[in-house]
Structures are given as structure tokens and as C-alpha cells.
Design a protein around this motif. Structure first.
Motif, PDB file in Angstrom:
ATOM      1  N   VAL A 163       0.853  -1.451  -0.055  1.00  0.00           N
ATOM      2  CA  VAL A 163       0.027  -0.142  -0.033  1.00  0.00           C
ATOM      3  C   VAL A 163       0.748   1.139  -0.111  1.00  0.00           C
ATOM      4  O   VAL A 163       0.662   2.238  -0.631  1.00  0.00           O
ATOM      5  CB  VAL A 163      -1.055   0.031   1.182  1.00  0.00           C
ATOM      6  CG1 VAL A 163      -1.931  -0.949   1.002  1.00  0.00           C
ATOM      7  CG2 VAL A 163      -0.339  -0.038   2.596  1.00  0.00           C
ATOM      8  N   LEU A 164       2.047   1.428   0.716  1.00  0.00           N
ATOM      9  CA  LEU A 164       2.906   2.288   0.827  1.00  0.00           C
ATOM     10  C   LEU A 164       3.509   2.439  -0.797  1.00  0.00           C
ATOM     11  O   LEU A 164       3.620   3.673  -1.318  1.00  0.00           O
ATOM     12  CB  LEU A 164       4.011   2.133   1.714  1.00  0.00           C
ATOM     13  CG  LEU A 164       3.611   2.442   3.111  1.00  0.00           C
ATOM     14  CD1 LEU A 164       4.901   2.309   4.123  1.00  0.00           C
ATOM     15  CD2 LEU A 164       2.901   3.605   3.528  1.00  0.00           C
ATOM     16  N   ASP A 165       4.088   1.218  -1.412  1.00  0.00           N
ATOM     17  CA  ASP A 165       4.459   1.628  -2.708  1.00  0.00           C
ATOM     18  C   ASP A 165       3.542   1.981  -3.654  1.00  0.00           C
ATOM     19  O   ASP A 165       3.807   2.657  -4.679  1.00  0.00           O
ATOM     20  CB  ASP A 165       5.005   0.000  -3.154  1.00  0.00           C
ATOM     21  CG  ASP A 165       6.013   0.220  -4.025  1.00  0.00           C
ATOM     22  OD1 ASP A 165       6.753   1.193  -4.321  1.00  0.00           O
ATOM     23  OD2 ASP A 165       6.183  -0.885  -4.901  1.00  0.00           O
ATOM     24  N   LEU A 166       2.301   1.474  -3.380  1.00  0.00           N
ATOM     25  CA  LEU A 166       1.171   1.773  -4.618  1.00  0.00           C
ATOM     26  C   LEU A 166       1.111   3.305  -4.815  1.00  0.00           C
ATOM     27  O   LEU A 166       0.987   4.058  -6.131  1.00  0.00           O
ATOM     28  CB  LEU A 166      -0.232   1.280  -3.994  1.00  0.00           C
ATOM     29  CG  LEU A 166      -1.374   1.551  -4.953  1.00  0.00           C
ATOM     30  CD1 LEU A 166      -1.212   0.560  -6.152  1.00  0.00           C
ATOM     31  CD2 LEU A 166      -2.800   1.336  -4.514  1.00  0.00           C
ATOM     32  N   ILE A 167       1.159   4.131  -3.880  1.00  0.00           N
ATOM     33  CA  ILE A 167       1.186   5.773  -3.936  1.00  0.00           C
ATOM     34  C   ILE A 167       2.211   6.309  -3.634  1.00  0.00           C
ATOM     35  O   ILE A 167       2.447   7.637  -3.511  1.00  0.00           O
ATOM     36  CB  ILE A 167      -0.271   6.181  -3.057  1.00  0.00           C
ATOM     37  CG1 ILE A 167       0.098   5.736  -1.481  1.00  0.00           C
ATOM     38  CG2 ILE A 167      -1.619   5.465  -3.438  1.00  0.00           C
ATOM     39  CD1 ILE A 167      -1.055   6.613  -0.524  1.00  0.00           C
ATOM     40  N   SER A 168       3.215   5.784  -3.282  1.00  0.00           N
ATOM     41  CA  SER A 168       4.601   6.334  -3.111  1.00  0.00           C
ATOM     42  C   SER A 168       4.931   7.339  -2.082  1.00  0.00           C
ATOM     43  O   SER A 168       5.239   8.309  -2.430  1.00  0.00           O
ATOM     44  CB  SER A 168       5.058   6.912  -4.454  1.00  0.00           C
ATOM     45  OG  SER A 168       5.294   5.834  -5.548  1.00  0.00           O
ATOM     46  N   LYS A 169       4.088   6.971  -0.827  1.00  0.00           N
ATOM     47  CA  LYS A 169       4.069   7.852   0.188  1.00  0.00           C
ATOM     48  C   LYS A 169       4.821   7.316   1.457  1.00  0.00           C
ATOM     49  O   LYS A 169       4.848   6.176   1.698  1.00  0.00           O
ATOM     50  CB  LYS A 169       2.638   8.148   0.518  1.00  0.00           C
ATOM     51  CG  LYS A 169       1.966   8.789  -0.475  1.00  0.00           C
ATOM     52  CD  LYS A 169       2.355  10.317  -1.007  1.00  0.00           C
ATOM     53  CE  LYS A 169       1.490  11.323  -1.855  1.00  0.00           C
ATOM     54  NZ  LYS A 169       2.130  12.511  -2.229  1.00  0.00           N
ATOM     55  N   ARG A 170       5.405   8.102   2.034  1.00  0.00           N
ATOM     56  CA  ARG A 170       6.149   8.052   3.294  1.00  0.00           C
ATOM     57  C   ARG A 170       5.146   8.126   4.390  1.00  0.00           C
ATOM     58  O   ARG A 170       4.580   9.083   4.859  1.00  0.00           O
ATOM     59  CB  ARG A 170       7.368   8.843   3.428  1.00  0.00           C
ATOM     60  CG  ARG A 170       8.316   8.569   4.622  1.00  0.00           C
ATOM     61  CD  ARG A 170       9.718   9.343   4.759  1.00  0.00           C
ATOM     62  NE  ARG A 170       9.092  10.812   5.146  1.00  0.00           N
ATOM     63  CZ  ARG A 170       8.902  10.973   6.492  1.00  0.00           C
ATOM     64  NH1 ARG A 170       9.286  10.071   7.290  1.00  0.00           N
ATOM     65  NH2 ARG A 170       8.795  12.306   6.786  1.00  0.00           N
ATOM     66  N   PRO A 171       5.267   7.024   5.357  1.00  0.00           N
ATOM     67  CA  PRO A 171       4.494   7.219   6.789  1.00  0.00           C
ATOM     68  C   PRO A 171       5.217   8.157   7.681  1.00  0.00           C
ATOM     69  O   PRO A 171       6.500   7.982   7.886  1.00  0.00           O
ATOM     70  CB  PRO A 171       4.567   5.784   7.277  1.00  0.00           C
ATOM     71  CG  PRO A 171       5.854   5.149   6.709  1.00  0.00           C
ATOM     72  CD  PRO A 171       5.906   5.630   5.187  1.00  0.00           C
ATOM     73  N   LEU A 172       4.509   8.990   8.034  1.00  0.00           N
ATOM     74  CA  LEU A 172       4.907  10.243   8.954  1.00  0.00           C
ATOM     75  C   LEU A 172       5.036   9.583  10.423  1.00  0.00           C
ATOM     76  O   LEU A 172       5.764   9.973  11.276  1.00  0.00           O
ATOM     77  CB  LEU A 172       4.208  11.400   8.944  1.00  0.00           C
ATOM     78  CG  LEU A 172       4.614  12.264   7.685  1.00  0.00           C
ATOM     79  CD1 LEU A 172       3.391  13.394   7.768  1.00  0.00           C
ATOM     80  CD2 LEU A 172       5.952  12.845   7.756  1.00  0.00           C
ATOM     81  N   LYS A 173       3.723   9.273  11.005  1.00  0.00           N
ATOM     82  CA  LYS A 173       3.472   8.714  12.367  1.00  0.00           C
ATOM     83  C   LYS A 173       2.675   7.656  12.454  1.00  0.00           C
ATOM     84  O   LYS A 173       1.907   7.531  11.353  1.00  0.00           O
ATOM     85  CB  LYS A 173       2.993   9.996  13.144  1.00  0.00           C
ATOM     86  CG  LYS A 173       1.704  10.650  12.537  1.00  0.00           C
ATOM     87  CD  LYS A 173       1.316  11.857  13.481  1.00  0.00           C
ATOM     88  CE  LYS A 173       2.419  12.941  13.036  1.00  0.00           C
ATOM     89  NZ  LYS A 173       1.878  14.269  13.828  1.00  0.00           N
ATOM     90  N   VAL A 174       2.500   7.091  13.628  1.00  0.00           N
ATOM     91  CA  VAL A 174       1.847   5.825  13.630  1.00  0.00           C
ATOM     92  C   VAL A 174       1.254   5.809  14.987  1.00  0.00           C
ATOM     93  O   VAL A 174       1.631   6.140  16.010  1.00  0.00           O
ATOM     94  CB  VAL A 174       2.542   4.437  13.498  1.00  0.00           C
ATOM     95  CG1 VAL A 174       3.719   4.571  14.458  1.00  0.00           C
ATOM     96  CG2 VAL A 174       1.755   3.434  13.566  1.00  0.00           C
ATOM     97  N   TYR A 175      -0.104   5.335  15.139  1.00  0.00           N
ATOM     98  CA  TYR A 175      -0.630   4.904  16.312  1.00  0.00           C
ATOM     99  C   TYR A 175      -1.030   3.356  16.510  1.00  0.00           C
ATOM    100  O   TYR A 175      -1.477   3.060  15.455  1.00  0.00           O
ATOM    101  CB  TYR A 175      -2.034   5.689  16.620  1.00  0.00           C
ATOM    102  CG  TYR A 175      -1.671   7.291  16.244  1.00  0.00           C
ATOM    103  CD1 TYR A 175      -1.622   8.016  17.387  1.00  0.00           C
ATOM    104  CD2 TYR A 175      -1.852   7.669  15.206  1.00  0.00           C
ATOM    105  CE1 TYR A 175      -1.437   9.540  16.996  1.00  0.00           C
ATOM    106  CE2 TYR A 175      -1.731   9.045  14.762  1.00  0.00           C
ATOM    107  CZ  TYR A 175      -1.653   9.914  15.918  1.00  0.00           C
ATOM    108  OH  TYR A 175      -1.352  11.258  15.485  1.00  0.00           O
TER     109      TYR A 175
END
Length: 377
Positions: free
Chosen positions: A180-192
């Protein structure tokens, strides 16, 4: 187009799956194999006619005969072995995850940048038939704007090797999170994240992890899309699945509940006088994408090393990883001979792995927000 490389594969359990692919790849000249177990080493070597065999990775690295090493070793050694390969001046491919702590990730990155060689994390989920199908849907505009993504990796790890006992679920996240991260080429910023359920004490002790299940929600950089991830490893009656769902404004892709079923594509219709717009639902048989590969290795999208009498656990539980193995080999080899970074390079590998490490830390702290490092800086 005449350049060829020499490759060594280390670890002859799951690693045996990749040996014949390298042997038949048109840009590979020679293949060596390495395993500390002589019986496993000789079984694979005899089966595929590989003469160059090592029982010591140190001897392999000291030989100076190989351009690249593909590591398929226990998860607890990934960082250590990757650093050794890179420090020896060789390109490195490594199965997931990149490492088990932030310190390990930074040490691998430093070794990679210092060596100037390629590092590729061999994430199968980014080359499955299902992912390639969803990617085409997205890139063609069929999905429209993506609104939300959900991913999961359900697995029963009882009976697996000792180092898996009690392993924190979200520290092995990339089979679900990577696509899913590869699909839209976005970096995760933070997580809960939160843990759920309870485990028997013998499983808790090894990693001081109380959770058989963990769930995380990620905020992405420069995006209004949220991602939800659930990972199970113990004490959960759920059949194996590495899955992702992508919900778009025009169309959505949902992984099947049972691996033997087909995935679902839903498309939205025009607004009528009734409440809501109609949604069409279609089971789709995703095509094999062997045509993306050199003809010499196309057959390996559907055929593995292990027969029905001796299946590897990746095939018993993972369905052969969706035909991804030859795609991984081809990308790794091609990146080297073409002098470019591989698609899943060291920054993606560190980011996706860190997303899981940070999520587990959040779960241990009852859902506290944890920032995920930016490894490009």
C-alpha cells in the motif's frame, strides 16, 4: 547487454526457491550456494547442479568471486549479514525485514552508503499478481482518488523455528504494509498502534512482547489517506493471508477472505433517485504477469522448487507469494547490470521496516503517537 554477474544465495531453506531462477537468468554467469548445514547445502547443490558450495559465509565473502549475495537467513541475522556483504564490497539482497531495531537499520544504511553497492529488500508482496493488477488499476485512473487503504498479514507461527517464538507482530510488517505504501509512493509520518489479546508466558519471554495481534493506523506525508494495518502471529483462528484493500472514489480492490477465492473489484455507478449510488461487485481472476520477465525465467511465476511431497512453509501458508520470486530476482539483477538503484532500495527498506518497529513501540505504550524517521535526511 552482454554484462553478466556472479551471484551467491545464502540459506538453503526458503533460499532454495531462488537458486534455479538465478541459474536461468540471462544476465547471471555463475551461481554459488551457502548454508551452514552441509546436508541442506548438498541436497540443493546436487538437485540443481551447483558445484560452488560454501558452509561458511565468511569464506564466501572472502573468495572475491561474486558480485552479489542474496541473503535468505534467519530474521535475527538480517542486519548483521547485510552489513558483512556490503562491507565486503558486494551488492546485497535480503529477505524481510531489514533489521529488528532502529540501530540495526542505521548500521545497514551506513554500510550501504559507504560501500556504494546496491541494497534491495526482497519484499515479495510488491510483485504479486494481485499487487501488479491493483497498481495498473490505480495508475490507469480507474480507481480515481484513493480514499483509504487497509492491509493485513494473518499467520499462525506456532511450530516455526525458535527465533519466531513470541515475535512482535508489527515488527514483521512489510508483507502487508509494503504494497500500500508502494502503490501511492508515500512515506509514513507517524503511527498509533494497539496490541490485542494475550499469549502464553513462554511466548512472551523471548521478546518481552505480550501481544499476539497488533493493529496500527498511519498518517502519510503529503497525503490525506490513512492506512490501517493488522498483523497476527499467535493464538488466532484465522487462515493465512497477506492482504491489502484499496478504496478509491471510482473503484476499489479487496483481497479475498479465503486464499482459494478470487479478489473483488467494486465500481461505483451514477447517482439515481435512490439513496446512494449503485456499486457493482465482481470477482476477478488477476492475470499472471510473466511477460514482464525474460523468457528464460517466466515459468517460475507458477512453479516452485518444492513439490507437493516437500512443500516449504511459504507455499503451505503463502500460496507461493503470488508469482513474485522471479520478478524479485530480475529486479535485483537488472539494477546491478544497469547501474541503478533497485525499486525497493535501502531507503524504502528502512522506512517500511521502521514503520513496524515504531508501531510496536506505540502498542507497548498504549497507543502513543510515534514519529517515523525520515531516512532521506
Amino acid at each position: 547487454m552482454s554484462k553478466k554477474i556472479n551471484v551467491a544465495v545464502v540459506g538453503m531453506r526458503f533460499g532454495a526457491e531462488f537458486v534455479p531462477i538465478y541459474l536461468h537468468h540471462p544476465r547471471v554467469e555463475r551461481v554459488a550456494i551457502c548454508d551452514s548445514n552441509p546436508d541442506a547445502l548438498n541436497e540443493v547443490g546436487n538437485k540443481f547442479g551447483v558445484d560452488r558450495r560454501f558452509t561458511s559465509m565468511d569464506d564466501l565473502l572472502a573468495s572475491g568471486d561474486y558480485d552479489a549475495v542474496h541473503l535468505v537467513t534467519p530474521v535475527t541475522y538480517h542486519a548483521e549479514h547485510s552489513i558483512a556483504v556490503l562491507n565486503a564490497g558486494m551488492h546485497c539482497a535480503c529477505t524481510i525485514p531489514m533489521g529488528l531495531s532502529m540501530e540495526e537499520l542505521y548500521r545497514v544504511l551506513e554500510a550501504k552508503w559507504r560501500s556504494g553497492k546496491n541494497y534491495m529488500m526482497m519484499e515479495t508482496a510488491c510483485y504479486t499478481r494481485e499487487f501488479l493488477y491493483a497498481k495498473e488499476m490505480y495508475e490507469s485512473g480507474e480507481m480515481g482518488k484513493i480514499q483509504f487503504m487497509r492491509c493485513a498479514h494473518y499467520q499462525d507461527m506456532d511450530g516455526w523455528p525458535e527465533y519466531w517464538k513470541g515475535f512482535p507482530p508489527l515488527m514483521h510488517p512489510t508483507h502487508a504494509l509494503g504494497p500500500v505504501l508502494d502503490l501511492i509512493s508515500k512515506r509514513p509520518l507517524k503511527v498509533y498502534a494497539l496490541g490485542s489479546g494475550s499469549m502464553r508466558e513462554e511466548l512472551v519471554r523471548k521478546y518481552n512482547n505480550p501481544f499476539p495481534i497488533e493493529t496500527a493506523v498511519y498518517q502519510l506525508e503529503d497525503s490525506d489517506v490513512a492506512v490501517e494495518l493488522t498483523r497476527t502471529m499467535f493464538h488466532t483462528a484465522k487462515a493465512y493471508s497477506e492482504s491489502f484493500n484499496v478504496y478509491g472514489e471510482k473503484a476499489s480492490f479487496e483481497w479475498q477472505q479465503i486464499e482459494e477465492e478470487l479478489p473483488i473489484v467494486m465500481r461505483i455507478g451514477e447517482l439515481t433517485e435512490h439513496r446512494g449510488r449503485p456499486i457493482s461487485i465482481e470477482r476477478v481472476e488477476v492475470p499472471d504477469r510473466a511477460e514482464l520477465l525474460p523468457k528464460e525465467i517466466q515459468r517460475f511465476t507458477k512453479r516452485g522448487v518444492y513439490d507437493e511431497n516437500n512443500p516449504h512453509l511459504s507455499f503451505l501458508q503463502g500460496g507461493g507469494h503470488g508469482g513474485s520470486h522471479p520478478h524479485l530476482v530480475h529486479e535485483f539483477v537488472s539494477s546491478i547490470v544497469e547501474g541503478r538503484a533497485p525499486h525497493i532500495d535501502e531507503v524504502k527498506a528502512a522506512t517500511w521496516t521502521a514503520a513496524g518497529i515504531c508501531a510496536h513501540e506505540s502498542a507497548l505504550q498504549g497507543g502513543r503517537e510515534i514519529a517515523i524517521p525520515n531516512f532521506k535526511e
